[in-house]
Design an enzyme around this catalytic site. Structure first.
Site, short mmCIF file in Angstrom:
data_model
loop_
_atom_site.label_atom_id
_atom_site.label_comp_id
_atom_site.label_asym_id
_atom_site.label_seq_id
_atom_site.Cartn_x
_atom_site.Cartn_y
_atom_site.Cartn_z
N GLN A 77 28.96 20.11 20.53
CA GLN A 77 28.34 18.97 19.84
C GLN A 77 26.89 19.28 19.45
O GLN A 77 26.59 20.40 19.12
CB GLN A 77 28.43 17.69 20.70
CG GLN A 77 29.85 17.19 20.90
CD GLN A 77 30.67 18.01 21.87
OE1 GLN A 77 30.26 18.21 22.98
NE2 GLN A 77 31.85 18.46 21.47
N ASP A 117 28.52 20.93 14.62
CA ASP A 117 29.02 21.76 13.52
C ASP A 117 27.93 22.53 12.78
O ASP A 117 28.02 22.76 11.57
CB ASP A 117 29.83 20.90 12.51
CG ASP A 117 30.97 20.18 13.19
OD1 ASP A 117 31.57 20.77 14.10
OD2 ASP A 117 31.24 19.02 12.83
N GLY A 119 34.82 22.07 17.97
CA GLY A 119 35.59 22.98 17.11
C GLY A 119 34.62 24.03 16.65
O GLY A 119 33.74 23.75 15.84
N HIS A 120 34.71 25.22 17.22
CA HIS A 120 33.77 26.30 16.90
C HIS A 120 34.52 27.39 16.12
O HIS A 120 35.44 27.99 16.64
CB HIS A 120 33.16 26.88 18.18
CG HIS A 120 32.34 25.88 18.94
ND1 HIS A 120 31.75 26.15 20.15
CD2 HIS A 120 31.99 24.60 18.65
CE1 HIS A 120 31.09 25.08 20.57
NE2 HIS A 120 31.23 24.13 19.68
N LYS A 156 27.41 26.88 15.79
CA LYS A 156 27.16 27.41 17.14
C LYS A 156 28.13 28.54 17.48
O LYS A 156 27.76 29.52 18.12
CB LYS A 156 27.31 26.28 18.18
CG LYS A 156 26.31 25.15 18.00
CD LYS A 156 26.56 24.01 18.96
CE LYS A 156 27.82 23.25 18.70
NZ LYS A 156 27.85 22.49 17.43
P1 GDP Z 1 30.11 24.71 15.40
O1 GDP Z 1 30.94 23.57 15.84
O2 GDP Z 1 28.64 24.46 15.57
O3 GDP Z 1 30.52 26.02 15.99
O4 GDP Z 1 30.33 24.84 13.81
P2 GDP Z 1 31.75 24.76 13.06
O5 GDP Z 1 32.49 26.01 13.30
O6 GDP Z 1 32.43 23.48 13.35
O7 GDP Z 1 31.26 24.64 11.55
C1 GDP Z 1 30.44 25.60 10.98
C2 GDP Z 1 31.18 26.24 9.78
O8 GDP Z 1 30.26 26.98 9.02
C3 GDP Z 1 32.27 27.22 10.18
O9 GDP Z 1 33.29 27.16 9.23
C4 GDP Z 1 31.56 28.58 10.13
O10 GDP Z 1 32.44 29.67 9.86
C5 GDP Z 1 30.64 28.35 8.97
N1 GDP Z 1 29.36 29.09 9.02
C6 GDP Z 1 28.57 29.36 10.08
N2 GDP Z 1 27.42 29.95 9.69
C7 GDP Z 1 27.49 30.05 8.34
C8 GDP Z 1 26.59 30.53 7.33
O11 GDP Z 1 25.48 30.98 7.59
N3 GDP Z 1 27.01 30.43 6.02
C9 GDP Z 1 28.24 29.90 5.69
N4 GDP Z 1 28.58 29.84 4.40
N5 GDP Z 1 29.10 29.44 6.61
C10 GDP Z 1 28.73 29.50 7.92
P1 IMO Z 2 31.14 20.78 17.77
O1 IMO Z 2 30.99 21.43 19.12
C1 IMO Z 2 30.77 17.16 15.37
C2 IMO Z 2 31.65 13.36 17.39
C3 IMO Z 2 32.90 12.60 16.98
C4 IMO Z 2 32.42 11.17 17.21
C5 IMO Z 2 31.56 11.31 18.48
C6 IMO Z 2 32.29 10.96 19.77
O2 IMO Z 2 32.22 21.37 16.94
O3 IMO Z 2 29.84 20.70 17.07
P2 IMO Z 2 34.12 12.20 21.25
O4 IMO Z 2 35.53 12.61 20.93
O5 IMO Z 2 33.23 13.32 21.66
O6 IMO Z 2 34.06 11.04 22.20
O7 IMO Z 2 33.54 11.62 19.85
O8 IMO Z 2 31.16 12.66 18.52
N1 IMO Z 2 31.89 14.76 17.81
C7 IMO Z 2 31.56 15.84 17.07
N2 IMO Z 2 31.02 15.91 15.82
N3 IMO Z 2 31.00 18.28 16.08
C8 IMO Z 2 31.52 18.22 17.34
O9 IMO Z 2 31.66 19.30 18.12
C9 IMO Z 2 31.85 16.95 17.87
N4 IMO Z 2 32.39 16.52 19.04
C10 IMO Z 2 32.39 15.19 18.99
O10 IMO Z 2 33.22 12.82 15.63
O11 IMO Z 2 31.58 10.77 16.18
MG MG Z 3 32.40 22.27 15.14
#
Ligand code: GDP
Ligand code: IMO
Ligand code: MG
Length: 427
Positions: free
Chosen positions: A223, A13, A40-41, A16
């Site tokens: 991840q 998170d 979850g991207h 990415k």
């Molecule tokens: P990922 O799993 O690595 O793709 O990240 P997620 O989407 O799960 O979580 C990142 C969150 O931060 C999302 O809601 C993005 O829209 C948000 N985000 C990404 N870059 C920035 C940033 O530079 N500033 C802010 N405020 N939000 C960001």
């Molecule tokens: P993105 O791509 C954050 C965590 C789960 C749990 C562990 C194992 O959005 O960054 P799993 O279902 O993979 O066997 O769970 O990994 N986990 C993540 N945490 N971001 C993710 O993906 C994750 N995918 C799995 O919460 O701790």
């Molecule tokens: Mg994510």
């Protein structure tokens, strides 16, 4: 032959999806190489917000071919519903390529994930419950079902039988659940086969040919480094290799082809699920980071655990991934703190430790040693260049770069595509 790997440098998170989407306009292929719909991207394009789980974030860039590589685990029902959700919003998904060697997350893998977690009780991992671990376990145990198996009914039947043999014993005798019928699973999987067929390809060949033709290929990790099955905080990890080496095995490209490895790094730290987290905050600051950063899981809706930036982890990510660059995200979230603590080392049983300890018990006992940096109060979301940032924000970035071992080449100051400061081009 520019081949870039983009991966999470912390516990996932990090942003990415946004970073991949940002580069999507300039790359020819975006390849997911591991994980599945546990990811979850979030991608924000103008006033539109997309949550992608299985599909590569490049799917939102019209010129880009999205690829699901052999190392990914694919839940066909999720694949189809994600595709139709995007089609309904006018996104063209017809270019998608899916490796015939990718493993399928079957309904029984999802069941086993959930019952195992329940059985573990207090010791549970806090998985996303999407069947990820059991599907990779089947792959390693050589009883997995691959995408290509959907196109040979008799092989599919035999493989599902083999996979369910032991699992049904466990389900009925240990977990006190009903046995799963082979025919029912086969019928469900065959029901997806025709709809998925247009996407199935020899993705290893396609990617390598693209590299030979000097096309730009971006490998998008799910991840993060600390969730890696080999290099993460085992057993509180996912069941694949999000680290850079995973891009080679999970897409079928040799390490000599990779030109840059970009670590996505949040300006503070978050984690979802169980496991050690030295800089975790249980006070108002943690609550504020969660609120301001919108730190709630895209996949499971769980609140993310929040803490200060941990330079020990960033240095570790630089090492195990051979990072060439960092993309620092969410700097804007830190606006308003007078002082910002940054973890520069750990104290473990009275000793100062500069590098991530390999011993799990040591890591569980690690207490953060903080250095405090002065904060800033100016809005930075409109900043377009490094010099637009207030001096203290510039110093915070420089300090993180110094501690983390690789140059920070871009800075996120908001969730939108254009809310990014580019310091050095990635291409
Ligand atoms: P990922 O799993 O690595 O793709 O990240 P997620 O989407 O799960 O979580 C990142 C969150 O931060 C999302 O809601 C993005 O829209 C948000 N985000 C990404 N870059 C920035 C940033 O530079 N500033 C802010 N405020 N939000 C960001
Ligand atoms: P993105 O791509 C954050 C965590 C789960 C749990 C562990 C194992 O959005 O960054 P799993 O279902 O993979 O066997 O769970 O990994 N986990 C993540 N945490 N971001 C993710 O993906 C994750 N995918 C799995 O919460 O701790
Ligand atoms: Mg994510």
């Amino acid at each position: 032959m520019p081949a870039l790997v983009l991966l999470g440098a912390q516990w996932g998170d990090e942003g990415k999806g946004k970073a991949t989407d940002l580069l999507g306009g300039s790359v020819d292929y975006v390849v997911r190489y591991q994980g599945g719909n546990n990811a979850g991207h979030t991608v924000v394009v103008g006033d539109q917000k997309y949550a992608l789980h299985l599909l590569p974030s490049g799917i939102l860039s019209p010129g880009c071919t999205p690829v699901i590589g052999n190392g990914v685990v694919v839940d066909p029902s999720v694949l189809l519903s994600e595709l139709s959700g995007l089609n309904e919003r006018g996104v063209d998904t017809s270019k998608l390529l899916l490796s015939g060697n990718a493993h399928i997350i079957t309904p029984y893998n999802v069941t086993v994930d959930k019952v195992t977690e329940r059985f573990l009780g207090k010791r549970k991992i806090g998985t996303t419950g999407r069947g990820i671990g059991p599907t990779y376990a089947d792959k390693i145990n050589r009883v997995g079902i691959r995408v290509q198996d959907l196109y040979d009914e008799s092989i599919l039947q035999q493989k599902v039988e083999a996979a369910l043999d032991v699992k049904n014993q466990l389900l009925t005798k240990l977990y006190n659940r009903r046995a799963i019928a082979v025919d029912q699973v086969v019928e469900e999987l065959l029901g997806y086969a025709e709809q998925i067929k247009p996407f199935v390809a020899d993705t290893v060949l396609v990617i390598n040919q693209a590299l030979e033709e000097d096309k730009v290929v971006l490998f998008e990790g799910g991840q993060g480094t600390l969730l890696d099955i080999d290099h993460g905080t085992y057993p509180f990890v996912t069941s694949s290799n999000p680290t850079a080496g995973g891009a080679c095995t999970g897409a079928g490209v040799g390490p000599t082809k990779i030109s840059r490895v970009i670590g996505i790094l949040k300006a503070y730290t978050t984690r979802v699920g169980a496991g050690p987290f030295p800089t975790e905050l249980f006070d108002e600051d943690g609550e504020a980071l969660r609120r301001i950063g919108g730190e709630r899981g895209v996949t499971t809706g769980r609140d993310r655990r929040c803490g200060w930036f941990d330079a020990v982890i960033a240095r570790y990510a630089t090492r195990v991934n051979g990072l060439t660059d960092f993309f620092l995200t969410k700097l804007d979230v830190l606006t308003g703190w007078e002082q910002i603590p940054v973890c520069v080392a750990y104290e473990i049983d009275g000793r100062r430790v500069e590098e991530l300890p390999y011993s799990q018990s040591d890591f569980h006992h690690a207490k953060p040693v903080y250095e405090t940096l002065p904060g800033w109060s100016e809005d930075i979301t409109k900043a377009k260049s490094f010099s637009d940032l207030p001096k203290n924000a510039q110093n915070y970035v420089k300090a993180l770069e110094e501690m983390s071992g690789a140059p920070i080449s871009a800075i996120g100051v908001g969730p939108g595509r254009d809310e990014t400061i580019e310091i050095k081009s990635f291409l």
